[in-house]
Scaffold this motif. Structure first.
Motif, mmCIF file in Angstrom:
data_model
loop_
_atom_site.group_PDB
_atom_site.id
_atom_site.type_symbol
_atom_site.label_atom_id
_atom_site.label_comp_id
_atom_site.label_asym_id
_atom_site.label_seq_id
_atom_site.Cartn_x
_atom_site.Cartn_y
_atom_site.Cartn_z
ATOM 1 N N LEU A 2 -61.451 -37.596 -65.375
ATOM 2 C CA LEU A 2 -61.703 -37.053 -63.568
ATOM 3 C C LEU A 2 -61.299 -35.326 -64.119
ATOM 4 O O LEU A 2 -60.186 -35.038 -64.706
ATOM 5 N N LEU A 38 -66.448 -37.119 -62.278
ATOM 6 C CA LEU A 38 -65.869 -38.126 -62.844
ATOM 7 C C LEU A 38 -66.913 -38.667 -64.089
ATOM 8 O O LEU A 38 -67.883 -39.009 -63.724
ATOM 9 N N PRO A 41 -65.539 -42.903 -65.593
ATOM 10 C CA PRO A 41 -64.040 -42.849 -64.894
ATOM 11 C C PRO A 41 -63.615 -44.364 -65.147
ATOM 12 O O PRO A 41 -64.188 -45.571 -65.249
ATOM 13 N N THR A 42 -62.237 -44.369 -65.474
ATOM 14 C CA THR A 42 -61.396 -45.640 -65.238
ATOM 15 C C THR A 42 -61.272 -46.055 -63.797
ATOM 16 O O THR A 42 -61.260 -45.122 -62.855
ATOM 17 N N GLU A 45 -58.845 -43.746 -62.057
ATOM 18 C CA GLU A 45 -59.465 -42.447 -61.648
ATOM 19 C C GLU A 45 -60.413 -42.759 -60.480
ATOM 20 O O GLU A 45 -60.422 -41.712 -59.734
ATOM 21 N N ILE A 111 -70.758 -38.985 -59.983
ATOM 22 C CA ILE A 111 -70.140 -39.920 -61.033
ATOM 23 C C ILE A 111 -71.389 -39.937 -62.087
ATOM 24 O O ILE A 111 -72.325 -40.174 -61.651
#
Length: 336
Positions: A2, A38, A41-42, A45, A111
């Motif tokens: 992030l 992102l 991302p996890t 996040e 993203i």
């Protein structure tokens, strides 16, 4: 991963402290955050970004959808847009990757599972010296969106420019005025076909990316169903013209790739036919001396030529003449 960027006056800056605090303490992102980038991302996040944006962000499965309604949609308080970005264009394995833009509350969230080169370059530039975001948009999020899309368009234009120069070089070699290369000139047909195939693959990927950008910019230019700022719609219409021009240029390059491929395959076919023709003529030309040698190789006792003093030289001369006469005839007919 992030990355948080805040709007400081009219400049977009990297918020290193906010990222560290969110990562170490799990706290929320600052309210001044304008752009959240992102990268693969996890879930944690994604949750922090959704808490600040106030909307649900698309998952990787939703980003992979190809339906128009899935890529360009309006939800309460947010606009979701997904495009295909050109990736690894400078390698031998060009690809495209889905990139989602989410506008909500004047903020932008992006993203993407892999970093496209325009995103990486823009993020580095903002990290080093900041970037003005007030020009041409009513909100910081829309300004960042415009900057990122322009970077993607410029990147694709640069790739197509390089492809055009490479195709010009290959075309000048293919149409150099000789039907076949000279005897001392070496040609690697396999390598040429691979280069043409790679170029066509790259042009195809660029065309897919431009088509998705065209749909997104048309969506932004119309501004139907959401309150897009007039500067944003004006920018979208201007950028849309650039994308349309690049799409036409990509189609032209695709046609040029097809012509060059047909020409190369035709030249290979002509060279193969030339080799087969030479082998066939040599076979026919060597048949008469072979026949003479076969006749005089027989061991019959009643052959009168065995008692001739000049029989052996005459047989050799007959074989030479039987080989030369067909060759002279072939040359007179322009078969050689």
């Amino acid at each position: 991963m992030l990355h948080a960027f805040v709007k400081d006056g009219g400049t977009l800056r990297w918020s290193k402290e906010a990222e560290q605090d969110a990562e170490q303490n799990g706290g929320p992102l600052p309210a001044a955050t304008t752009w959240i980038d992102l990268l693969n991302p996890t879930p944690e996040e994604l949750a922090r970004a959704e808490a600040l944006m106030g909307v649900a962000l698309p998952t990787r499965e939703q980003m992979a959808e190809i339906e128009e309604s899935s890529r360009l949609r309006i939800t309460p308080g947010a606009v979701h847009m997904t495009v295909m970005a050109l990736l690894w264009a400078d390698t031998d394995r060009p690809s495209i990757v889905p990139v989602s833009f989410v506008l909500a509350g004047g903020r932008l969230a992006t993203i993407h599972p892999v970093d496209p080169q325009p995103f990486l370059a823009f993020r580095r530039r903002v990290t080093r010296s900041g970037c003005p975001v007030a020009k041409g948009a009513a909100t910081g999020g829309e300004a960042v969106l415009a900057a990122l899309v322009e970077a993607m368009v410029e990147r694709t234009a640069g790739v197509l420019r390089r492809v055009g120069l490479e195709l010009d070089t290959m075309s000048s070699r293919a149409f150099r005025g000789r039907a076949l290369p000279s005897r001392t000139e070496k040609s690697d047909d396999t390598r040429t076909l691979k280069r043409i195939g790679h170029t066509g693959h790259l042009v195809g990927k660029a065309h897919v990316s431009l088509a998705s950008l065209h749909r997104m910019l048309t969506f932004l230019a119309r501004g139907e169903g959401w309150t897009a700022a007039k500067p944003t719609r004006r920018w979208a219409r201007a950028t849309l013209q650039d994308v349309v021009g690049l799409s036409e240029y990509a189609r032209f390059l695709a046609g040029k790739v097809g012509l060059l491929l047909d020409t190369t395959l035709g030249q290979i076919n002509v060279e193969q036919n030339e080799i087969v023709k030479i082998v066939s003529i040599l076979t026919v030309g060597l048949f008469p001396p072979t026949l003479v040698a076969t006749v005089y190789g027989m061991n019959f006792a009643g052959m009168p030529e065995k008692s001739w003093e000049w029989g052996y030289p005459l047989a050799i001369l007959l074989m030479v003449l039987s080989a030369l006469l067909p060759m002279l005839y072939f040359r007179s007919r322009r078969w050689l």
